[in-house]
Design an enzyme around this catalytic site. Structure first.
Site, PDB file in Angstrom:
ATOM      1  N   HIS A  81     -48.363 -22.706  -7.970  1.00 34.01           N
ATOM      2  CA  HIS A  81     -47.244 -23.635  -8.071  1.00 34.01           C
ATOM      3  C   HIS A  81     -46.242 -23.172  -9.132  1.00 34.01           C
ATOM      4  O   HIS A  81     -46.610 -22.542 -10.130  1.00 34.01           O
ATOM      5  CB  HIS A  81     -47.736 -25.036  -8.403  1.00 34.01           C
ATOM      6  CG  HIS A  81     -48.118 -25.834  -7.191  1.00 34.01           C
ATOM      7  ND1 HIS A  81     -48.853 -26.996  -7.248  1.00 34.01           N
ATOM      8  CD2 HIS A  81     -47.848 -25.639  -5.870  1.00 34.01           C
ATOM      9  CE1 HIS A  81     -49.025 -27.478  -6.034  1.00 34.01           C
ATOM     10  NE2 HIS A  81     -48.424 -26.669  -5.180  1.00 34.01           N
ATOM     11  N   ASP A  83     -44.475 -24.549 -11.520  1.00 37.58           N
ATOM     12  CA  ASP A  83     -44.519 -24.906 -12.938  1.00 37.58           C
ATOM     13  C   ASP A  83     -45.563 -24.099 -13.701  1.00 37.58           C
ATOM     14  O   ASP A  83     -45.519 -24.037 -14.937  1.00 37.58           O
ATOM     15  CB  ASP A  83     -44.749 -26.408 -13.116  1.00 37.58           C
ATOM     16  CG  ASP A  83     -46.002 -26.916 -12.415  1.00 37.58           C
ATOM     17  OD1 ASP A  83     -46.242 -26.512 -11.269  1.00 37.58           O
ATOM     18  OD2 ASP A  83     -46.727 -27.743 -13.011  1.00 37.58           O
ATOM     19  N   HIS A 169     -56.593 -29.350  -5.209  1.00 38.28           N
ATOM     20  CA  HIS A 169     -55.208 -29.658  -5.589  1.00 38.28           C
ATOM     21  C   HIS A 169     -54.399 -29.929  -4.317  1.00 38.28           C
ATOM     22  O   HIS A 169     -53.559 -29.119  -3.900  1.00 38.28           O
ATOM     23  CB  HIS A 169     -54.628 -28.497  -6.389  1.00 38.28           C
ATOM     24  CG  HIS A 169     -53.339 -28.823  -7.096  1.00 38.28           C
ATOM     25  ND1 HIS A 169     -53.082 -30.046  -7.681  1.00 38.28           N
ATOM     26  CD2 HIS A 169     -52.224 -28.072  -7.321  1.00 38.28           C
ATOM     27  CE1 HIS A 169     -51.890 -30.042  -8.217  1.00 38.28           C
ATOM     28  NE2 HIS A 169     -51.339 -28.853  -8.018  1.00 38.28           N
ATOM     29  N   ASP A 192     -54.870 -27.654 -12.236  1.00 39.85           N
ATOM     30  CA  ASP A 192     -54.419 -28.895 -11.603  1.00 39.85           C
ATOM     31  C   ASP A 192     -55.432 -29.290 -10.541  1.00 39.85           C
ATOM     32  O   ASP A 192     -55.698 -28.518  -9.616  1.00 39.85           O
ATOM     33  CB  ASP A 192     -53.054 -28.703 -10.953  1.00 39.85           C
ATOM     34  CG  ASP A 192     -51.926 -28.659 -11.960  1.00 39.85           C
ATOM     35  OD1 ASP A 192     -52.223 -28.580 -13.172  1.00 39.85           O
ATOM     36  OD2 ASP A 192     -50.751 -28.693 -11.546  1.00 39.85           O
ATOM     37  N   HIS A 256     -50.867 -31.427 -19.508  1.00 38.70           N
ATOM     38  CA  HIS A 256     -50.259 -31.505 -18.171  1.00 38.70           C
ATOM     39  C   HIS A 256     -50.381 -32.927 -17.613  1.00 38.70           C
ATOM     40  O   HIS A 256     -50.980 -33.158 -16.575  1.00 38.70           O
ATOM     41  CB  HIS A 256     -50.950 -30.496 -17.242  1.00 38.70           C
ATOM     42  CG  HIS A 256     -50.204 -30.233 -15.958  1.00 38.70           C
ATOM     43  ND1 HIS A 256     -48.933 -29.730 -15.925  1.00 38.70           N
ATOM     44  CD2 HIS A 256     -50.574 -30.387 -14.664  1.00 38.70           C
ATOM     45  CE1 HIS A 256     -48.547 -29.583 -14.663  1.00 38.70           C
ATOM     46  NE2 HIS A 256     -49.521 -29.991 -13.890  1.00 38.70           N
TER      47      HIS A 256
END
Length: 294
Positions: A81, A83, A169, A192, A256
């Protein structure tokens, strides 16, 4: 484990280079965590601002990265991802421009090789100019050795043994957490993830659990679409508290803080998340900020 001064020597140190989310919070760079073992740094994720945060950490006394982060050459990625990866060109190019002479090695999910190829192609003009022009930089310094990983032990040296395990995720096919074993610590980085049995299994016996989470307070304030997103992609405060109560880390570090679906002005106070977890979990827990050292 208490937070340590950045000037205090330690066999294993955790340096939170970035603790943010996709939201462009000036106080929080994108996800990036460094673990320094016997003076050797290992980087996990490379969100926006990673090299500038490494330079800031160096200025605060974490010298293992080098003044231009040239020593960040062993790198691990949880998932693809944006980010967590938008700092990739910065990681490859900036330390090279400022003196790195050897390649970096990056371990991450399938299709990382393609991402790397496209990054290098996108900056081809700059790379060619700096290798063939007046700079005469060594091309080896911007090379990347890519290792696409599967679950299991993915890296081991005299300082550290790293095991990758799959996490959940949402619809993303390949996402990983990491279990790190050093001479004096066992550290788990969740990446994540929504709750998943593989993460719980790999947390057994850990000293430090670095885990993402979202607050129930902010969850209730977003539309149902984004509530569904959070449930599929991330871990709630109550779910994380239950995990921590089961695996009992010596220290739980929150980073996060998921805020998908919230307006830019929506309050997402870290105290709400911390209080929610402390209401359900009586172990030591802290909220990480950029440049914290544990």
């Amino acid at each position: 484990m208490n937070e340590q001064s950045h000037t205090e020597p330690a066999q294993t140190q955790i340096v939170m280079l970035g603790t943010g989310t996709p939201r462009p919070d000036p106080a929080r760079s994108g996800p990036a965590t460094a673990v320094v073992v016997n003076g050797t740094p290992y980087l996990f994720d490379f969100g926006p601002g990673v090299i500038r945060r490494a330079a800031a950490a160096y200025n605060k006394g974490v010298t293992a990265f080098g003044p231009a982060a040239a020593e960040l050459t062993t790198v691990f990625l949880t998932h693809l991802h944006a980010d967590h990866t938008a700092g990739y060109p910065d990681l490859i190019l900036t330390p090279w421009i400022l003196g790195r002479t050897k390649p970096i090695s990056v371990y991450g999910p399938p299709r990382l090789r393609a991402m790397t190829k496209h990054v290098l192609e996108a900056w081809k003009i700059d790379i060619d100019n700096r290798t063939n022009g007046i700079d005469r930089l060594p091309r080896a310094g911007c090379r990347v050795n890519v290792h696409e990983i599967v679950p299991g032990v993915i890296y081991s040296d005299r300082n550290i043994r790293i095991t990758a395990f799959p996490v959940r995720h949402g619809a993303l096919a390949d996402a990983f957490g990491f279990r790190l074993e050093t001479p004096d610590r066992v550290i788990v980085i969740s990446g994540d993830t929504a709750p998943t049995p593989s993460l719980a299994r790999h947390c057994e016996g850990c000293d430090v659990l670095i885990h993402e989470a979202y607050s129930q307070q902010t969850y209730r304030s977003v539309p149902r679409k984004w509530q569904r997103y959070r449930r599929k992609y991330h871990t709630s405060s109550s779910e994380l508290a239950a995990l921590a109560a089961r695996v009992k880390p010596r220290l739980l570090v929150l980073y996060h803080r998921a805020n998908a679906g919230g307006a830019m002005t929506l309050a997402d106070p870290e105290t709400a998340l911390l209080d929610e977890i402390r209401d359900l979990y009586d172990g030591q827990v802290v909220t990480a900020h950029d440049l914290d050292v544990f």
